[in-house]
Design a protein around this motif. Structure first.
Motif, short mmCIF file in Angstrom:
data_model
loop_
_atom_site.label_atom_id
_atom_site.label_comp_id
_atom_site.label_asym_id
_atom_site.label_seq_id
_atom_site.Cartn_x
_atom_site.Cartn_y
_atom_site.Cartn_z
N ARG A 188 0.78 -1.08 0.00
CA ARG A 188 -0.02 -0.19 -0.03
C ARG A 188 0.97 1.26 -0.07
O ARG A 188 0.39 2.49 -0.27
N ALA A 189 2.32 1.22 0.25
CA ALA A 189 3.14 2.34 -0.06
C ALA A 189 3.21 2.73 -1.31
O ALA A 189 3.79 3.80 -1.60
N PHE A 190 2.95 2.00 -2.25
CA PHE A 190 3.12 2.13 -3.63
C PHE A 190 1.83 2.68 -4.42
O PHE A 190 1.63 3.16 -5.65
N THR A 191 1.14 3.31 -3.40
CA THR A 191 -0.32 3.88 -4.11
C THR A 191 -0.53 5.09 -3.36
O THR A 191 -0.88 5.01 -2.22
N ASP A 192 -0.88 6.27 -3.94
CA ASP A 192 -0.91 7.32 -3.32
C ASP A 192 -2.55 7.63 -3.65
O ASP A 192 -3.00 8.60 -4.21
N THR A 193 -3.40 6.57 -3.21
CA THR A 193 -4.75 6.73 -3.06
C THR A 193 -5.52 6.67 -1.63
O THR A 193 -4.82 6.58 -0.66
#
Length: 245
Positions: A188-193
């Motif tokens: 989840r660190a790979f998505t700025d959502t």
């Protein structure tokens, strides 16, 4: 019972975790699109989607790999079964963790691409506070206790529904909205959502999850000191989105 070949189990863990994170991140993006002005409704939409997806994934890959989909479940399975040989073999543990973590990253990338976003964007949502870490300890401990209590009590047929229900509830009763999964936390660190977590916040969340693992195993051994059946669980934890602080 003979275990499936290791490569098949690792593929199942990779694919299962990839789809799990796709569900977590994708449902968060969809919820933010459909309900931009209502944080509670966004969380409800994402929690329902994730709970149903989790139950389905447990049924899908459980017969192959046990559907751990989470390094803390794999670690607990190894620890609890190490004396009898009923749990995950030590030589397979590193492979499970690697498959779960790479699958989680792949799931975030896939969700980003499905919704027309850049494949990888580091999250800017910082989640660094003591009450959130405590929430992760509680969420992870409860998950570990549930997973292995079902296994030790011989009640694995209800695992998909039970774990899905727990995760759906933990979205709401924990301050962190129950990430409860080191691999998913990294992914989840790979998505700025809506579902993202800033890379700088990941280590403390993972440390809290490991603390929850220890607490959960301790509670399990106190409540279920003797396993009624082999403790290898066909179920899994999940993470959930947190409304930005």
């Amino acid at each position: 019972m003979t275990r499936p070949a290791l490569w098949r189990r690792l593929l199942a863990e990779f694919a299962g975790t990839l789809l799990l994170v796709t569900a977590v991140v994708g449902s968060g993006i969809m919820a933010a699109t459909l309900s931009p002005g209502d944080a509670g409704l966004r969380l409800l939409e994402s929690s329902v989607a994730t709970a149903f997806a989790l139950a389905s994934l447990i049924l899908m890959v459980g017969p192959v790999s046990g559907a751990h989909l989470n390094p803390v479940v794999s670690a607990a399975d190894w620890y609890l079964g190490r004396r009898t040989g009923a749990g995950l073999p030590a030589r397979d543990l590193a492979g499970y963790v690697a498959a779960q973590t790479t699958g989680a990253i792949g799931g975030a990338v896939l969700a980003n691409l499905m919704f027309g976003l850049p494949a990888v964007t580091a999250s800017g949502t910082h989640r660094a506070a003591g009450h959130l870490w405590l929430g992760e300890v509680v969420a992870t401990a409860g998950l570990i206790l549930l997973v292995f209590a079902l296994a030790r009590a011989g009640r694995l047929p209800v695992a998909p529904a039970a774990v899905g229900a727990y995760i759906g509830g933990a979205y709401w009763f924990t301050s962190s909205t129950s990430f409860a999964n080191p691999a998913v936390t990294v992914g989840r660190a790979f998505t700025d959502t809506f579902a993202g977590i800033a890379p700088a916040s990941v280590p403390a969340f993972v440390a809290a999850q490991l603390a929850g693992l220890i607490v959960g195993v301790g509670l399990l051994l106190a409540l279920y000191p003797v396993a009624a059946v082999a403790p290898a669980p066909a179920l899994s934890p999940v993470a959930s989105p947190v409304e930005p602080s």
